[in-house]
Design a protein around this motif. Structure first.
Motif, PDB file in Angstrom:
ATOM      1  N   ARG A 290       2.972 -50.438 -72.153  1.00 56.47           N
ATOM      2  CA  ARG A 290       2.853 -50.067 -70.743  1.00 56.47           C
ATOM      3  C   ARG A 290       1.399 -49.287 -70.862  1.00 56.47           C
ATOM      4  N   VAL A 291       1.399 -48.910 -71.810  1.00 50.42           N
ATOM      5  CA  VAL A 291      -0.351 -48.518 -72.473  1.00 50.42           C
ATOM      6  C   VAL A 291      -1.359 -49.154 -72.505  1.00 50.42           C
TER       7      VAL A 291
ATOM      8  N   ASN B  63       2.340 -43.508 -66.153  1.00 44.71           N
ATOM      9  CA  ASN B  63       1.564 -42.321 -66.161  1.00 44.71           C
ATOM     10  C   ASN B  63       1.767 -40.833 -66.747  1.00 44.71           C
ATOM     11  N   THR B  64       2.414 -40.387 -65.992  1.00 41.34           N
ATOM     12  CA  THR B  64       2.701 -39.639 -65.486  1.00 41.34           C
ATOM     13  C   THR B  64       3.339 -38.176 -67.014  1.00 41.34           C
ATOM     14  N   ALA B  65       4.021 -39.077 -67.761  1.00 43.20           N
ATOM     15  CA  ALA B  65       3.596 -38.644 -68.966  1.00 43.20           C
ATOM     16  C   ALA B  65       2.133 -38.035 -69.709  1.00 43.20           C
TER      17      ALA B  65
ATOM     18  N   ARG C 105      -3.435 -44.313 -58.467  1.00 44.27           N
ATOM     19  CA  ARG C 105      -4.178 -43.309 -58.340  1.00 44.27           C
ATOM     20  C   ARG C 105      -4.066 -41.958 -59.138  1.00 44.27           C
ATOM     21  N   GLY C 106      -2.789 -41.895 -59.732  1.00 43.81           N
ATOM     22  CA  GLY C 106      -2.827 -40.533 -60.224  1.00 43.81           C
ATOM     23  C   GLY C 106      -2.009 -39.299 -59.295  1.00 43.81           C
ATOM     24  N   TYR C 107      -1.721 -38.348 -59.477  1.00 46.03           N
ATOM     25  CA  TYR C 107      -1.804 -37.499 -59.540  1.00 46.03           C
ATOM     26  C   TYR C 107      -2.754 -36.316 -58.690  1.00 46.03           C
TER      27      TYR C 107
ATOM     28  N   LEU D 201      -3.896 -52.568 -63.073  1.00 48.65           N
ATOM     29  CA  LEU D 201      -4.250 -51.966 -61.797  1.00 48.65           C
ATOM     30  C   LEU D 201      -3.078 -50.352 -62.108  1.00 48.65           C
ATOM     31  N   ASN D 202      -1.687 -50.449 -62.079  1.00 48.11           N
ATOM     32  CA  ASN D 202      -0.893 -49.601 -61.597  1.00 48.11           C
ATOM     33  C   ASN D 202      -0.768 -48.816 -63.393  1.00 48.11           C
TER      34      ASN D 202
END
Length: 194
Positions: free
Chosen positions: A170-171, A109-111, A23-25, A102-103
């Motif tokens: 990845r992106v 994602n954090t970057a 979901r992300g932060y 999905l993930n």
């Protein structure tokens, strides 16, 4: 008398990692964590600290899970260039997989989500990238010393290019329905190693 924990902190951390990864932060609330982990808010704070501290611990867990295999893969004795190629192809295949759609990659994602304004998260992203770039660089130096990589190639610059490629796949893998897009990019990058 102090109460004993009624949950396994290690299992809870893994569950938090999975939720943050999916979901992300920002999209994960403390209420979401309470429901997903099945433990009380007070237990989360007492065990892990704030939501932010829990997220950083999840990042550390992710690094523990995913960095050692990469180092082992690139440190094998024998020809080094095939190992580097295999790593790039594996990243590309993983990026194009249904799970990645999905993930994505937790670090990538954090970057994108936190690193521009969160120094602690940005530092962990940098450390993670170093843990990819350094073994790639070492493998390419070995490949050059063993005559697998032409002398006119810069192993550090190639390792950095591969790191950027791996993060990019990845992106794109997360957002694209076309696995050939990621696969073709990886193969073009690998052609630079010839």
């Amino acid at each position: 008398m102090a109460r004993t924990k009624e949950f396994d902190p290690d299992v809870a951390l893994q569950s938090a990692l999975e939720l943050f990864w999916r979901r992300g932060y920002e999209a994960t609330s403390v209420t979401d964590l309470v429901q997903h982990l099945g433990i009380g808010r007070a237990s989360i704070y007492a065990t892990f600290g704030s939501k932010h501290e829990l997220y950083l611990k999840a990042m550390d867990r992710y690094a523990e899970m995913y960095n050692p295999p990469l180092l082992a893969e690139l440190s094998q004795p024998g020809p080094a260039l095939p190992a580097a190629r295999a790593v790039v192809r594996r990243f590309a295949a993983e990026a194009a997989s249904p799970e990645a759609r999905l993930n994505g990659c937790f670090v990538t994602n954090t970057a994108a989500e936190l690193a521009p304004h969160d120094r602690a998260a940005a530092r962990r992203v940098e450390i993670s990238w170093e843990r990819v770039e350094t073994p790639l660089h070492s493998a390419l130096v070995r490949a050059q010393a063993q005559g697998e990589l032409p002398e006119d190639r810069d192993p550090r610059a190639l390792a950095r290019m591969l790191l950027v490629l791996l993060q990019g796949v990845r992106v794109v893998g997360k957002a694209s329905n076309d696995p050939a897009r990621v696969r073709d990019a990886a193969e073009q990058a690998l052609a630079l190693l010839d």
